[in-house]
Scaffold this motif. Sequence first.
Motif, PDB file in Angstrom:
ATOM      1  N   GLU A  60      95.489   8.820  35.920  1.00  0.00           N
ATOM      2  CA  GLU A  60      96.856   9.022  36.399  1.00  0.00           C
ATOM      3  C   GLU A  60      97.862   8.717  35.290  1.00  0.00           C
ATOM      4  O   GLU A  60      97.894   7.606  34.767  1.00  0.00           O
ATOM      5  CB  GLU A  60      97.162   8.135  37.608  1.00  0.00           C
ATOM      6  N   TYR A  61      98.667   9.693  34.936  1.00  0.00           N
ATOM      7  CA  TYR A  61      99.821   9.499  34.061  1.00  0.00           C
ATOM      8  C   TYR A  61     101.008   9.191  34.975  1.00  0.00           C
ATOM      9  O   TYR A  61     101.362   9.995  35.834  1.00  0.00           O
ATOM     10  CB  TYR A  61     100.108  10.766  33.258  1.00  0.00           C
ATOM     11  N   PHE A  62     101.639   8.037  34.788  1.00  0.00           N
ATOM     12  CA  PHE A  62     102.672   7.596  35.720  1.00  0.00           C
ATOM     13  C   PHE A  62     103.880   7.036  34.987  1.00  0.00           C
ATOM     14  O   PHE A  62     103.831   6.721  33.798  1.00  0.00           O
ATOM     15  CB  PHE A  62     102.103   6.515  36.652  1.00  0.00           C
ATOM     16  N   ASP A  63     104.971   6.900  35.734  1.00  0.00           N
ATOM     17  CA  ASP A  63     106.212   6.292  35.242  1.00  0.00           C
ATOM     18  C   ASP A  63     106.675   5.301  36.306  1.00  0.00           C
ATOM     19  O   ASP A  63     106.646   5.606  37.499  1.00  0.00           O
ATOM     20  CB  ASP A  63     107.270   7.386  35.016  1.00  0.00           C
ATOM     21  N   TYR A  64     107.112   4.128  35.881  1.00  0.00           N
ATOM     22  CA  TYR A  64     107.480   3.089  36.845  1.00  0.00           C
ATOM     23  C   TYR A  64     108.755   3.408  37.626  1.00  0.00           C
ATOM     24  O   TYR A  64     109.086   2.689  38.574  1.00  0.00           O
ATOM     25  CB  TYR A  64     107.600   1.732  36.159  1.00  0.00           C
ATOM     26  N   ASN A  65     109.443   4.480  37.296  1.00  0.00           N
ATOM     27  CA  ASN A  65     110.619   4.879  38.058  1.00  0.00           C
ATOM     28  C   ASN A  65     110.406   6.180  38.825  1.00  0.00           C
ATOM     29  O   ASN A  65     111.364   6.806  39.278  1.00  0.00           O
ATOM     30  CB  ASN A  65     111.836   4.973  37.138  1.00  0.00           C
ATOM     31  N   CYS A  69     104.893   8.169  42.129  1.00  0.00           N
ATOM     32  CA  CYS A  69     103.979   7.201  41.511  1.00  0.00           C
ATOM     33  C   CYS A  69     103.940   5.921  42.346  1.00  0.00           C
ATOM     34  O   CYS A  69     102.900   5.264  42.455  1.00  0.00           O
ATOM     35  CB  CYS A  69     104.423   6.874  40.087  1.00  0.00           C
ATOM     36  N   LYS A  70     105.075   5.568  42.941  1.00  0.00           N
ATOM     37  CA  LYS A  70     105.135   4.404  43.829  1.00  0.00           C
ATOM     38  C   LYS A  70     104.207   4.604  45.023  1.00  0.00           C
ATOM     39  O   LYS A  70     103.460   3.691  45.414  1.00  0.00           O
ATOM     40  CB  LYS A  70     106.578   4.190  44.304  1.00  0.00           C
ATOM     41  N   LYS A  71     104.247   5.790  45.590  1.00  0.00           N
ATOM     42  CA  LYS A  71     103.358   6.109  46.715  1.00  0.00           C
ATOM     43  C   LYS A  71     101.898   6.061  46.270  1.00  0.00           C
ATOM     44  O   LYS A  71     101.034   5.524  46.976  1.00  0.00           O
ATOM     45  CB  LYS A  71     103.699   7.497  47.263  1.00  0.00           C
ATOM     46  N   SER A  72     101.633   6.575  45.091  1.00  0.00           N
ATOM     47  CA  SER A  72     100.273   6.577  44.561  1.00  0.00           C
ATOM     48  C   SER A  72      99.764   5.152  44.364  1.00  0.00           C
ATOM     49  O   SER A  72      98.619   4.831  44.706  1.00  0.00           O
ATOM     50  CB  SER A  72     100.228   7.337  43.230  1.00  0.00           C
TER      51      SER A  72
END
Length: 208
Positions: A60-65, A69-72
């Motif tokens: 998973e490539y994600f960003d904290y904003n 990604c929060k749901k993931s």
Amino acid sequence: MILSRRTLLAGLAASGASIPAFAQSAPEPQLVPIELVEDTLALPSAVTLGHKHGDVIMIEYFDYNCPWCKKSAAELPQLLKAEPDLTYVLVNFAVLGIPSVTATKAALAYLQVHGPDAYLPLHLALFKLKGAVDGARVMKEAERLGGDPKRLEEAGNSERTTQWMKDTLKLGDSLGFTATPSFLVATESYVGGMTLAQKREAIARARG
């Protein structure tokens, strides 16, 4: 979240576009070169969770904003429990502006100081925060989890951290990731948010 991206790092950052409704259907899988998957797994900033030698690797490539990604992240413990043979890899992909850049620097500092085995509690804690997540908020959470402020600051400001971020951005661009989250499941990529059920379908697809 769909991105309108400019060159990042060294004071430049991407700006996020409006947030779309969460997809009812999973993103269409696209075949990617195995070399790019291997390059992702070789990133020193990548954090491996779950089975160390799983029968399927999901990245998973994600960003904290990123809201999806929060749901993931919220569903990650459930996914790891449901898929004990899965190797799950987290890749910090700071593409949604300056707060994300500073947040990633602090998060990668925590990774360097405390190691990958201690990273998941920080990861989940950051996605429980409301509002924009920046470096200061990450530092606060890191200290709450026992991080040493001086060591974290030194690591975050190091050339190594900057290089880790540059390498990730370059690889994400090579993969054509224009949204967060984006996923690699075996040698297929999925650009955009996925529900827990959609992730498990992609994992089952990879198992054949």
